[in-house]
Design a protein around this motif. Structure first.
Motif, PDB file in Angstrom:
ATOM      1  N   VAL A   1      56.915  71.927  79.564  1.00 59.99           N
ATOM      2  CA  VAL A   1      56.764  70.513  79.208  1.00 59.99           C
ATOM      3  C   VAL A   1      56.813  70.382  77.689  1.00 59.99           C
ATOM      4  CG1 VAL A   1      55.285  68.471  79.383  1.00 59.99           C
ATOM      5  CG2 VAL A   1      55.369  70.127  81.269  1.00 59.99           C
ATOM      6  N   TYR A   2      57.637  69.461  77.211  1.00 60.22           N
ATOM      7  CA  TYR A   2      57.811  69.237  75.773  1.00 60.22           C
ATOM      8  C   TYR A   2      57.565  67.773  75.446  1.00 60.22           C
ATOM      9  CZ  TYR A   2      60.253  73.688  76.088  1.00 60.22           C
ATOM     10  OH  TYR A   2      60.581  74.998  76.326  1.00 60.22           O
TER      11      TYR A   2
ATOM     12  N   PRO B   1      57.740  59.780  65.341  1.00 63.46           N
ATOM     13  CA  PRO B   1      57.286  58.440  65.738  1.00 63.46           C
ATOM     14  C   PRO B   1      58.243  57.711  66.688  1.00 63.46           C
ATOM     15  CG  PRO B   1      56.974  58.760  63.389  1.00 63.46           C
ATOM     16  CD  PRO B   1      57.747  59.949  63.881  1.00 63.46           C
ATOM     17  N   HIS B   2      59.544  57.839  66.477  1.00 66.27           N
ATOM     18  CA  HIS B   2      60.485  57.097  67.324  1.00 66.27           C
ATOM     19  C   HIS B   2      60.644  57.715  68.712  1.00 66.27           C
ATOM     20  CE1 HIS B   2      62.937  60.159  65.333  1.00 66.27           C
ATOM     21  NE2 HIS B   2      63.795  60.050  66.330  1.00 66.27           N
ATOM     22  N   LEU B   3      60.049  58.892  68.955  1.00 67.75           N
ATOM     23  CA  LEU B   3      60.110  59.524  70.276  1.00 67.75           C
ATOM     24  C   LEU B   3      58.745  59.610  70.952  1.00 67.75           C
ATOM     25  CD1 LEU B   3      62.618  62.443  69.600  1.00 67.75           C
ATOM     26  CD2 LEU B   3      63.046  60.294  70.797  1.00 67.75           C
ATOM     27  N   GLN B   4      57.761  58.896  70.428  1.00 65.17           N
ATOM     28  CA  GLN B   4      56.440  58.894  71.043  1.00 65.17           C
ATOM     29  C   GLN B   4      56.527  58.333  72.464  1.00 65.17           C
ATOM     30  OE1 GLN B   4      53.438  60.143  69.789  1.00 65.17           O
ATOM     31  NE2 GLN B   4      54.907  61.042  68.367  1.00 65.17           N
TER      32      GLN B   4
ATOM     33  N   MET C   1      59.763  65.632  78.113  1.00 67.43           N
ATOM     34  CA  MET C   1      60.863  66.366  78.740  1.00 67.43           C
ATOM     35  C   MET C   1      60.288  67.566  79.469  1.00 67.43           C
ATOM     36  SD  MET C   1      64.276  68.111  77.113  1.00 67.43           S
ATOM     37  CE  MET C   1      63.460  69.468  76.300  1.00 67.43           C
ATOM     38  N   GLN C   2      60.749  67.772  80.683  1.00 67.53           N
ATOM     39  CA  GLN C   2      60.355  68.935  81.465  1.00 67.53           C
ATOM     40  C   GLN C   2      61.611  69.740  81.789  1.00 67.53           C
ATOM     41  OE1 GLN C   2      58.236  67.686  84.946  1.00 67.53           O
ATOM     42  NE2 GLN C   2      56.552  66.829  83.774  1.00 67.53           N
TER      43      GLN C   2
ATOM     44  N   THR D   1      64.123  67.080  83.485  1.00 67.15           N
ATOM     45  CA  THR D   1      63.684  65.723  83.787  1.00 67.15           C
ATOM     46  C   THR D   1      63.123  65.101  82.515  1.00 67.15           C
ATOM     47  OG1 THR D   1      61.496  66.476  84.488  1.00 67.15           O
ATOM     48  CG2 THR D   1      63.149  66.222  86.204  1.00 67.15           C
ATOM     49  N   LEU D   2      63.385  63.825  82.329  1.00 67.98           N
ATOM     50  CA  LEU D   2      62.860  63.072  81.192  1.00 67.98           C
ATOM     51  C   LEU D   2      62.002  61.930  81.721  1.00 67.98           C
ATOM     52  CD1 LEU D   2      66.069  62.838  79.002  1.00 67.98           C
ATOM     53  CD2 LEU D   2      64.034  64.186  78.524  1.00 67.98           C
ATOM     54  N   GLN D   3      60.842  61.748  81.102  1.00 72.13           N
ATOM     55  CA  GLN D   3      59.940  60.662  81.477  1.00 72.13           C
ATOM     56  C   GLN D   3      59.720  59.792  80.253  1.00 72.13           C
ATOM     57  OE1 GLN D   3      58.505  60.060  84.562  1.00 72.13           O
ATOM     58  NE2 GLN D   3      57.724  58.187  83.686  1.00 72.13           N
ATOM     59  N   ASN D   4      60.041  58.515  80.367  1.00 75.46           N
ATOM     60  CA  ASN D   4      59.848  57.572  79.273  1.00 75.46           C
ATOM     61  C   ASN D   4      58.549  56.813  79.528  1.00 75.46           C
ATOM     62  OD1 ASN D   4      59.935  55.695  77.261  1.00 75.46           O
ATOM     63  ND2 ASN D   4      61.972  54.926  77.730  1.00 75.46           N
ATOM     64  N   ASN D   5      57.481  57.213  78.846  1.00 71.27           N
ATOM     65  CA  ASN D   5      56.190  56.554  78.984  1.00 71.27           C
ATOM     66  C   ASN D   5      55.968  55.499  77.908  1.00 71.27           C
ATOM     67  OD1 ASN D   5      55.341  58.217  81.212  1.00 71.27           O
ATOM     68  ND2 ASN D   5      55.072  59.869  79.749  1.00 71.27           N
ATOM     69  N   SER D   6      57.005  55.202  77.148  1.00 75.48           N
ATOM     70  CA  SER D   6      56.893  54.180  76.110  1.00 75.48           C
ATOM     71  C   SER D   6      57.397  52.855  76.685  1.00 75.48           C
ATOM     72  CB  SER D   6      57.718  54.562  74.877  1.00 75.48           C
ATOM     73  OG  SER D   6      59.097  54.413  75.136  1.00 75.48           O
ATOM     74  N   ASN D   7      57.295  51.812  75.900  1.00 75.29           N
ATOM     75  CA  ASN D   7      57.816  50.506  76.333  1.00 75.29           C
ATOM     76  C   ASN D   7      59.183  50.218  75.729  1.00 75.29           C
ATOM     77  OD1 ASN D   7      57.036  50.111  73.730  1.00 75.29           O
ATOM     78  ND2 ASN D   7      55.653  48.411  74.129  1.00 75.29           N
ATOM     79  N   LYS D   8      59.810  51.242  75.105  1.00 73.33           N
ATOM     80  CA  LYS D   8      61.129  51.085  74.492  1.00 73.33           C
ATOM     81  C   LYS D   8      62.181  51.773  75.363  1.00 73.33           C
ATOM     82  CE  LYS D   8      59.414  52.886  70.722  1.00 73.33           C
ATOM     83  NZ  LYS D   8      59.323  53.507  69.404  1.00 73.33           N
TER      84      LYS D   8
END
Length: 75
Positions: free
Chosen positions: A18-19, A24-27, A31-32, A49-56
């Motif tokens: 897990v990475y 700041p722009h990738l907060q 990535m797994q 797999t990529l998980q986007n936990n931001s609102n962007k």
């Protein structure tokens, strides 16, 4: 029966790395990288797999991966 797998799932192991980024722009982006090996199969499986936990929104235009150079055993 339709849709029933009559063979059991192969036994094996999975490693998940897990990475997260501290830029700041990738907060909020995680990535797994998954690696799997199966008993009795000469196979290494890998997927990302990529998980986007931001609102962007996140746009991925390419994924760069390594090529594993393995020596094949001759029987």
């Amino acid at each position: 029966m339709k849709g029933v797998n009559k063979y059991p799932a192969p036994k094996g192991l999975e490693l998940v790395c897990v990475y997260t980024a501290n830029m700041p722009h990738l907060q909020g982006i995680e990535m797994q990288v998954h690696y799997a090996i199966y008993q009795g199969l000469p196979l290494i499986e890998k997927w990302v797999t990529l998980q986007n936990n931001s609102n962007k929104p996140l746009h991925i235009n390419r994924v760069v991966h390594e090529i594993l150079g393995l020596v094949r055993r001759v029987s």
